[in-house]
Scaffold this active site. Structure first.
Site, short mmCIF file in Angstrom:
data_model
loop_
_atom_site.label_atom_id
_atom_site.label_comp_id
_atom_site.label_asym_id
_atom_site.label_seq_id
_atom_site.Cartn_x
_atom_site.Cartn_y
_atom_site.Cartn_z
N THR A 63 0.82 -1.23 0.00
CA THR A 63 0.00 0.00 0.00
C THR A 63 0.85 1.27 0.00
OG1 THR A 63 -1.92 -1.00 1.06
CG2 THR A 63 -1.73 1.35 1.32
N GLY B 264 -1.74 -1.56 6.43
CA GLY B 264 -1.68 -2.68 7.35
C GLY B 264 -2.78 -3.68 7.07
N1 ASP Z 1 -4.32 -2.03 4.03
C1 ASP Z 1 -4.19 -2.71 2.78
C2 ASP Z 1 -5.36 -3.61 2.59
O1 ASP Z 1 -5.73 -4.28 3.52
C3 ASP Z 1 -2.94 -3.50 2.69
C4 ASP Z 1 -1.71 -2.87 3.23
O2 ASP Z 1 -1.70 -1.72 3.60
O3 ASP Z 1 -0.68 -3.51 3.28
O4 ASP Z 1 -5.87 -3.70 1.50
#
Ligand code: ASP
Length: 338
Positions: free
Chosen positions: A206, A258
């Site tokens: 992300t 996250g």
């Molecule tokens: N938050 C993102 C999601 O769950 C993934 C990430 O930030 O790593 O799609």
């Protein structure tokens, strides 16, 4: 005057505003923070070359955003420009380089929010749009809606002259493909046996940016490919306004990264703002307290945030988070590990 740096746990605040190389000129308070995802980022798996590439990617994003802010442009333009850069960089899980779903497709989510008007735009489950963050902005500005997904969102893109790719080849990266195979193999062998070490790096990523412009307006933008091996149709926190993305001129701008499911349940981004607005907490306190709430639920990740004074917070509860900010002297600071 040197930046007052305050370190509390993994949260860091940089107080800015009084720095001015030319004392008689108007003090310009602009601020920009970017992230490229939080997770288990181990030094042992990082080659110097790779680290340089990540750092260069974050710096390119900051340059794109900061140039806009410096010449008086809007926080919305700056946040969008920074995120577009990260979407175009295959190292990050957004746009080119997005992770794969369990059926081998790429499905991308993004959002933007304007702190001045509380306008917001979000897109989910896109498969053929190079820069989802810009489509999110178009949704905000032209659709009359806040959130659009899948085919409908792509049809709206086409109607508005945005390129819709004929297939998904553009998004492919060998590294993300291998990550999917690793996760699948781990799943088969009973959920992560010793043979396959599944780092968060293999699972998610992300990108995001928060900005404060010369007019005192905030913006937040987030873009993601989601999590490796997610089910087709799964939508995470990034495009959910108030979870992965939020901006409000009264308080702050936030972009999170996250375990999306936990960040949605903890309404992370809005909670940071609410703790400041209703409880009078500082940005650092609010950001850390919300992240603690996520950890209590069992989730990991981090967030970037900026407040009206240009204070920033970048807490995370993983071993690393790709992150960068422009310090009060206009210097770019990029960090990866704790
Ligand atoms: N938050 C993102 C999601 O769950 C993934 C990430 O930030 O790593 O799609």
């Amino acid at each position: 005057m040197a930046a007052a740096q305050e370190q509390s746990g993994s949260a860091k605040a940089v107080s800015k505003g009084e720095t001015n190389d030319q004392p008689n000129m108007e003090i310009r308070k602009v601020g920009l923070v970017v992230h490229g995802g939080a997770g288990t980022i181990s030094r042992s798996e990082m080659t110097p070359q790779r680290e340089r590439e990540y750092r260069a990617g974050l710096e390119r994003a900051m340059t794109a955003g900061y140039e806009i802010l410096k010449r008086g442009g809007s926080s919305l333009d700056a946040a969008e420009a920074a995120v577009r850069m990260l979407e175009d960089d295959p190292h990050f899980n957004a746009g080119k380089g997005a992770v794969f779903t369990s059926i081998g497709t790429n499905e991308m989510d993004a959002a933007v929010m304007d702190g001045k008007t509380l306008s917001a735009g979000a897109v989910a489950s896109l498969k053929h749009i190079k820069n989802p963050v810009s489509l999110a902005r178009l949704v905000m500005e032209k659709s009359g809606h806040v959130m659009m997904d899948g085919e409908g969102a792509e049809a709206f893109a086409k109607e508005n002259g945005v390129q819709v790719l004929p297939d998904q080849k553009y998004f492919f990266t060998q590294e993300r493909w291998e990550a999917l195979q690793k996760v699948k193999a781990a799943e088969k062998s009973g959920g992560g046996g010793k043979k396959y070490i599944i780092t968060d790096q293999d699972r998610h990523g992300t990108v995001g940016a928060v900005a404060l412009d010369q007019n005192g307006n905030f913006a937040a933008a987030t873009s993601t490919g989601g999590t490796t091996n997610k089910r087709a149709g799964r939508v995470g926190d990034s495009p959910v306004i108030g979870a992965g993305t939020y901006a409000n001129n009264a308080t702050c701008a936030v972009s999170a990264t996250g375990d999306g499911e936990y960040f949605v349940r903890a309404t992370v981004a809005h909670d940071v703002s609410a703790l400041m607005e209703y409880r009078g907490m500082s940005l650092t306190e609010a950001a850390q307290s919300v992240l603690d709430k996520v950890a209590k639920l069992g989730g990991s990740g981090g967030l970037i945030a900026i407040d009206r004074q240009g204070n920033i917070a970048l807490p995370f509860n993983t071993s690393g988070m790709y992150r960068g900010y422009v310090d009060p002297n206009g210097k770019f600071v990029v960090e990866i590990y704790k």
